[in-house]
Each structure stands twice: as C-alpha cells, then as structure tokens.
Design a protein around this motif. Structure first.
Motif, PDB file in Angstrom:
ATOM      1  N   ALA A   1      74.191  28.175   8.057  1.00  0.00           N
ATOM      2  CA  ALA A   1      74.754  29.468   7.636  1.00  0.00           C
ATOM      3  C   ALA A   1      75.715  29.280   6.472  1.00  0.00           C
ATOM      4  O   ALA A   1      75.697  30.060   5.509  1.00  0.00           O
ATOM      5  N   ASP A   2      76.528  28.224   6.535  1.00  0.00           N
ATOM      6  CA  ASP A   2      77.467  27.948   5.437  1.00  0.00           C
ATOM      7  C   ASP A   2      76.718  27.653   4.145  1.00  0.00           C
ATOM      8  O   ASP A   2      77.092  28.128   3.065  1.00  0.00           O
TER       9      ASP A   2
ATOM     10  N   GLU B   1      78.110  38.620   3.065  1.00  0.00           N
ATOM     11  CA  GLU B   1      78.939  39.292   4.067  1.00  0.00           C
ATOM     12  C   GLU B   1      78.267  39.326   5.437  1.00  0.00           C
ATOM     13  O   GLU B   1      78.945  39.389   6.459  1.00  0.00           O
ATOM     14  N   GLY B   2      76.946  39.285   5.450  1.00  0.00           N
ATOM     15  CA  GLY B   2      76.213  39.352   6.706  1.00  0.00           C
ATOM     16  C   GLY B   2      76.189  38.054   7.489  1.00  0.00           C
ATOM     17  O   GLY B   2      75.775  38.024   8.644  1.00  0.00           O
ATOM     18  N   ILE B   3      76.644  36.979   6.875  1.00  0.00           N
ATOM     19  CA  ILE B   3      76.648  35.691   7.564  1.00  0.00           C
ATOM     20  C   ILE B   3      77.933  35.556   8.362  1.00  0.00           C
ATOM     21  O   ILE B   3      79.027  35.732   7.826  1.00  0.00           O
ATOM     22  N   GLN B   4      77.779  35.246   9.628  1.00  0.00           N
ATOM     23  CA  GLN B   4      78.942  35.115  10.507  1.00  0.00           C
ATOM     24  C   GLN B   4      79.713  33.844  10.174  1.00  0.00           C
ATOM     25  O   GLN B   4      79.112  32.775  10.004  1.00  0.00           O
ATOM     26  N   PRO B   5      81.040  33.961  10.086  1.00  0.00           N
ATOM     27  CA  PRO B   5      81.847  32.758   9.857  1.00  0.00           C
ATOM     28  C   PRO B   5      81.669  31.779  11.022  1.00  0.00           C
ATOM     29  O   PRO B   5      81.461  32.183  12.158  1.00  0.00           O
ATOM     30  N   ASN B   6      81.723  30.514  10.708  1.00  0.00           N
ATOM     31  CA  ASN B   6      81.612  29.455  11.723  1.00  0.00           C
ATOM     32  C   ASN B   6      80.287  29.497  12.471  1.00  0.00           C
ATOM     33  O   ASN B   6      80.235  29.137  13.649  1.00  0.00           O
ATOM     34  N   ALA B   7      79.227  29.955  11.798  1.00  0.00           N
ATOM     35  CA  ALA B   7      77.919  30.029  12.448  1.00  0.00           C
ATOM     36  C   ALA B   7      77.148  28.717  12.320  1.00  0.00           C
ATOM     37  O   ALA B   7      76.027  28.613  12.793  1.00  0.00           O
TER      38      ALA B   7
END
Length: 139
Positions: A67-68, A57-63
């Motif tokens: 990150a993916d 949840e702490g990973i920003q989308p489209n980072a």
C-alpha cells in the motif's frame, strides 16, 4: 455514471474506475497538446492529477508495504502529470499513460481473479449494524 451506481461498486471496482478516468484524462491532455488546444489540455491534465490524489487518499495508512509503494507510485504519477501540464510535455504524458495502463491491467486481472464479495454500501451497513447491536447489548 450516476451516484447510485457508484454506491453499488466495491472499493476495488472504484479504484478500477478511477484508473480508467485517469487514462481518459491523460489521453485527452495529450491529444489536446498535439492539437495546440492548451486550455483544454490544462483542464484534462488537472483532472488526471486530481484522480491520482484521490487514489492516494484512498489508501489506508499503515496498510503495509505494498500500500505504501502504491501510494508513492500515485504520488509520482501526480507529480509527473503536473510537470507534464506545466511543460506541455507529450513524452511525460505518454510515460504516465504507460504506467497507468500497466497498473490498470494488473488491477483488472486481480479483480477478475478475486471478485469483490460485497459493495461498499453493504460493508458500511454491516459495520453500522454490528455497532448498533453492540451498543444494544451494552444497555
């Protein structure tokens, strides 16, 4: 660790703490299975799956691709730990422990070579201050 101390930590430091917590819960789960304390193992492994969920949840989308991939790795660890809990599989827990130790070690090395410059609380405050100043400039 109390809430005030957590608010002083940077997001990077919080990730390190979550990885440490996951390792503690995994070890507790493994040792509890070995001791035939299945309820205690269930609770510990459930906590580790919750930690992996929080990390996702702490990973920003489209980072970005890294990150993916990290999100996928946390998802894998969550699934692996869930299956280990259902099957009471020490081998699966040990695999999860090995992966988390590797991630944690790499994370700590990166953190020490590039220390965070500010805590999340200061970042949030600065963002708020910029927003307020922008709003005041518009009026």
């Amino acid at each position: 660790m109390n809430e005030d101390v957590l608010h002083q930590k940077s997001p990077q430091e919080l990730v390190g703490l979550l990885l440490e917590a996951a390792l503690i819960h995994l070890e507790e789960g493994r040792l509890s299975i070995e001791a035939k304390q299945l309820q205690k193992a269930n609770e510990a492994l459930y906590k580790s799956t919750q930690v992996f969920r929080k990390l996702q949840e702490g990973i920003q989308p489209n980072a970005g691709i890294i990150a993916d991939q990290l999100a996928e790795l946390y998802r894998y660890l969550e699934d692996l730990t869930l299956q280990a809990n259902v099957k009471k599989s020490i081998a699966s827990i040990q695999l999860a422990e090995t992966i988390v130790k590797e991630i944690s070690s790499s994370w700590q090395n990166a953190l020490h070579s590039n220390p965070p410059s500010q805590s999340l609380g200061r970042t949030v405050q600065q963002s708020y201050d910029r927003h307020v100043m922008t709003m005041n400039d518009e009026t």
